[in-house]
Design a protein around this motif. Structure first.
Motif, short mmCIF file in Angstrom:
data_model
loop_
_atom_site.label_atom_id
_atom_site.label_comp_id
_atom_site.label_asym_id
_atom_site.label_seq_id
_atom_site.Cartn_x
_atom_site.Cartn_y
_atom_site.Cartn_z
N GLU A 263 -5.98 -7.42 -18.25
CA GLU A 263 -5.29 -8.67 -18.38
C GLU A 263 -4.85 -9.23 -17.13
N GLY A 264 -4.88 -8.61 -16.07
CA GLY A 264 -4.72 -9.43 -14.66
C GLY A 264 -5.77 -9.63 -13.82
N CYS A 265 -6.80 -8.96 -14.07
CA CYS A 265 -7.91 -9.01 -12.84
C CYS A 265 -8.75 -10.54 -12.68
N GLY A 266 -8.50 -11.29 -14.11
CA GLY A 266 -9.21 -12.30 -13.87
C GLY A 266 -8.64 -13.51 -12.99
N GLU A 267 -7.41 -13.28 -12.78
CA GLU A 267 -6.72 -14.20 -11.76
C GLU A 267 -7.09 -13.87 -10.30
N HIS A 268 -7.73 -12.79 -10.19
CA HIS A 268 -8.28 -12.46 -8.89
C HIS A 268 -9.67 -12.41 -8.81
N LEU A 269 -10.48 -13.20 -9.81
CA LEU A 269 -11.80 -13.35 -9.45
C LEU A 269 -12.12 -14.70 -9.41
N THR A 270 -13.22 -14.95 -8.42
CA THR A 270 -13.61 -16.28 -8.28
C THR A 270 -14.33 -16.66 -9.60
N PRO A 271 -14.56 -17.89 -9.90
CA PRO A 271 -15.51 -18.41 -11.19
C PRO A 271 -16.95 -17.55 -11.26
N GLY A 272 -17.11 -16.66 -11.92
CA GLY A 272 -18.34 -16.12 -12.03
C GLY A 272 -18.20 -14.73 -11.43
N GLY A 273 -16.90 -14.32 -10.81
CA GLY A 273 -16.82 -13.24 -10.18
C GLY A 273 -16.79 -11.92 -10.96
N VAL A 274 -17.10 -10.80 -10.88
CA VAL A 274 -17.34 -9.79 -11.64
C VAL A 274 -16.50 -8.60 -11.20
N ALA A 275 -15.68 -8.06 -12.19
CA ALA A 275 -14.87 -6.88 -11.99
C ALA A 275 -15.54 -5.53 -12.86
N GLN A 276 -15.51 -4.27 -12.03
CA GLN A 276 -16.08 -3.17 -12.77
C GLN A 276 -15.17 -2.05 -12.48
N LEU A 277 -14.83 -1.28 -13.53
CA LEU A 277 -14.02 -0.13 -13.49
C LEU A 277 -14.19 0.67 -14.54
N LEU A 278 -13.73 1.88 -14.23
CA LEU A 278 -13.71 3.21 -15.37
C LEU A 278 -12.44 2.87 -15.99
N GLY A 279 -12.32 3.52 -17.36
CA GLY A 279 -11.02 3.66 -17.82
C GLY A 279 -10.98 4.50 -19.04
N ASN A 280 -9.85 4.90 -19.47
CA ASN A 280 -9.36 5.59 -20.78
C ASN A 280 -8.82 4.60 -21.68
N TRP A 281 -8.82 4.62 -22.84
CA TRP A 281 -8.41 3.96 -24.24
C TRP A 281 -7.90 4.80 -25.00
N GLU A 282 -6.79 4.58 -25.86
CA GLU A 282 -6.28 5.53 -26.90
C GLU A 282 -6.75 5.17 -28.26
N TYR A 283 -6.88 6.11 -29.01
CA TYR A 283 -7.16 5.74 -30.31
C TYR A 283 -5.75 6.32 -31.14
N ARG A 284 -5.14 5.10 -31.60
CA ARG A 284 -3.62 5.47 -32.17
C ARG A 284 -3.80 5.35 -33.70
N GLY A 285 -3.44 6.54 -34.59
CA GLY A 285 -3.48 6.38 -35.95
C GLY A 285 -4.94 6.13 -36.41
N THR A 286 -4.95 5.28 -37.36
CA THR A 286 -6.24 4.93 -37.83
C THR A 286 -6.84 3.62 -36.90
N GLY A 287 -6.28 3.54 -36.05
CA GLY A 287 -6.85 2.22 -35.21
C GLY A 287 -7.98 2.43 -34.18
#
Length: 508
Positions: A263-287
């Motif tokens: 949600e916050g990386c876009g404010e720190h990218l130049t136009p056309g700039g790219v952010a790359q990261l590894l991450g985890n995300w939760e599967y909650r309930g039936t979501g």
């Protein structure tokens, strides 16, 4: 007065003289022992060393790679320029009456990227195998599986500035410095920054500025062309008695740290700039976990293109077991059971049934986002000697090219089939027509596309001489089908084949 950093050239000189390289270590104790060492088994390498004549290489390998004490006189002989006192000043060793022991892990690291092969030495903290107990919370990780994954994914297009958020031992900042003129590397750990500074100096890498702080705080109001991050994304219970390892735990609940980054990386990218990261995300309930990531992208204040690839999903129990073991706590012990109970209680509080892991590529859109791709690619990848970063860069360029072309312009394109694409045809015995046609990609993500006769023929005819429109017209006549309908169908397929790397646009 001599500062510790002044002794780093002496260390470099001794490592060069000893020939401490990946190939030299493999030759020293053999490929089987090297493989065992990657699995955390030192004995095969130690047995191989016992059969070797003493040498500076063997001494440094035993001391820093195997984390075994060596006689003081042999340590002195292996570090003739730095000396034992210099090694102690740099925090590399502890000295006893007759022996010298490693205080850190120091080993060579070799890789290949778009610029070619290279090799560095990387200093990090001693692991569980060397310590013989669980890791301390301020542990600084060396080059592990996640580090290798991210460095392999890293785009390698030359840029003016790059940010490595959560640099740890500095490995991603070092990689970024190969394509960025200026690099800023941050971490919440002062110890990590000290080791990163040592690694940068040891490998003579300039243009990297180190800053202490959490998330984007050290770079407030700054923008970068490229952001890379192996953030402390591991989902950890916020419970008393559960260790909060700085290298993997960002101090937030659940997957909130990755959400905050997205949600916050876009404010720190130049136009056309790219952010790359590894991450985890939760599967909650039936979501759905990937849908959670989509909501984070949508919540960005800056418009973002997004390509998110889920590589794996672990159920909540296996996920907890993995990260408890990672901290050095052995299964079957009361402590392991205590931590497992805390993890599962934390998951139950949010109805988490499993956790996804993957790669995120986010680009600050210069207008309305045109790339929104959320996909699951579980299983093996293609063969990518220089890493996936080159393929990702080509895929982004191909996406932009086809997105800028309407169907008429795309029909005038003269594509070329990629050199790593093969075709499989499956037929019932005695049949004339195939029951299945598969197009396989040898590199990239190793994708397999099920093609009909028309698409397979188009790919086969894509030699850079014929336009898509001309191929479609010829196929329509051959197959006796409506030309306009076939053309529309093939143009849609060509867009995807260009982005995925099965077809390439001709060089301009």
């Amino acid at each position: 007065m001599t500062e510790p950093a002044d002794r780093i050239p002496d260390l470099r000189s001794d490592l060069i003289a000893a020939g401490l390289t990946v190939d030299a270590l493999t030759e020293l104790w053999g490929e089987e022992a090297a493989d065992a060492l990657h699995r955390g088994q030192r004995i095969p390498a130690e047995r191989a060393l016992a059969q070797r004549q003493p040498s500076a290489l063997a001494t440094l390998a035993r001391l820093f790679v195997l984390s075994r004490p060596v006689p003081r006189d042999r340590a002195a002989a292996a570090l003739p320029t730095l000396g034992i006192d210099g090694a102690e000043t740099l925090g590399l060793v502890t000295v006893g009456d007759d022996t010298v022991s490693a205080a850190v892990d120091l080993r060579p690291y070799a890789f290949v990227d778009a610029a070619g092969p290279a090799e560095w030495w990387i200093v990090s903290d001693l692991g569980e195998l060397a310590l013989g107990h669980a890791l301390p919370e301020d542990h600084v990780l060396g080059v592990g599986g996640a580090s290798l994954t991210l460095s392999g994914l890293m785009l390698q297009t030359p840029v003016g500035s790059a940010l490595d958020l959560g640099t740890g031992c500095g490995i991603q900042a070092m990689h970024a410095a190969r394509h960025a003129r200026r690099v800023v590397a941050t971490d919440i750990s002062a110890r990590a920054l000290r080791l990163a500074a040592l690694n940068l100096a040891l490998n003579e890498i300039d243009g990297v500025e180190l800053r202490l702080g959490s998330m984007f705080e050290p770079v407030a109001r700054e923008r970068f062309d490229h952001i890379v991050s192996n953030p402390p994304f591991v989902i950890t219970p916020r419970s008393e008695g559960v260790p909060a390892y700085e290298y993997r735990d960002g101090g937030m609940v659940g997957d909130a740290l990755v959400a905050s980054f997205v949600e916050g990386c876009g404010e720190h990218l130049t136009p056309g700039g790219v952010a790359q990261l590894l991450g985890n995300w939760e599967y909650r309930g039936t979501g759905d976990g990937l849908e959670r990531v989509r909501t984070w992208v949508d919540a960005s204040a800056a418009p973002l293109d997004a390509w998110v690839i889920e590589r794996d999903v672990e159920d909540a129990i296996r996920y907890a077991e993995t990260w408890i073991r990672d901290g050095g706590t052995r299964p079957g012990t009361p402590r392991f059971e205590q931590l497992l109970d805390a993890w599962l209680t934390d998951f139950d509080d949010r109805d988490v049934r499993s956790v996804g892991f993957g790669y995120l590529l986010l680009r600050r859109a210069e207008g309305v986002p045109t790339l929104r791709r959320f996909e699951r690619l579980h299983g093996s990848l293609g063969a990518n000697e220089a890493g996936l970063g080159v393929h990702l860069g080509e895929a982004l360029a191909a996406h932009d090219l086809q997105a800028a072309l309407d169907d008429d312009a795309l029909s005038r394109l003269r594509p070329v089939v990629a050199g790593d694409v093969t075709e499989e045809r499956h037929l019932w015995p005695g049949a004339d027509a195939p029951t299945a046609i598969l197009l396989r990609q040898g590199g990239g993500f190793g994708r397999v596309v099920s093609a009909d006769t028309g698409l397979a023929a188009l790919v086969g005819a894509s030699d850079g001489e014929l336009t898509v429109g001309a191929i479609a017209a010829a196929l329509a006549q051959l197959l006796e089908v409506d030309e306009d309908a076939l053309r529309r169908e093939l143009l849609t397929a060509v867009r995807g084949m260009l982005v995925d790397g099965f077809l390439r646009a001709p060089s301009r």
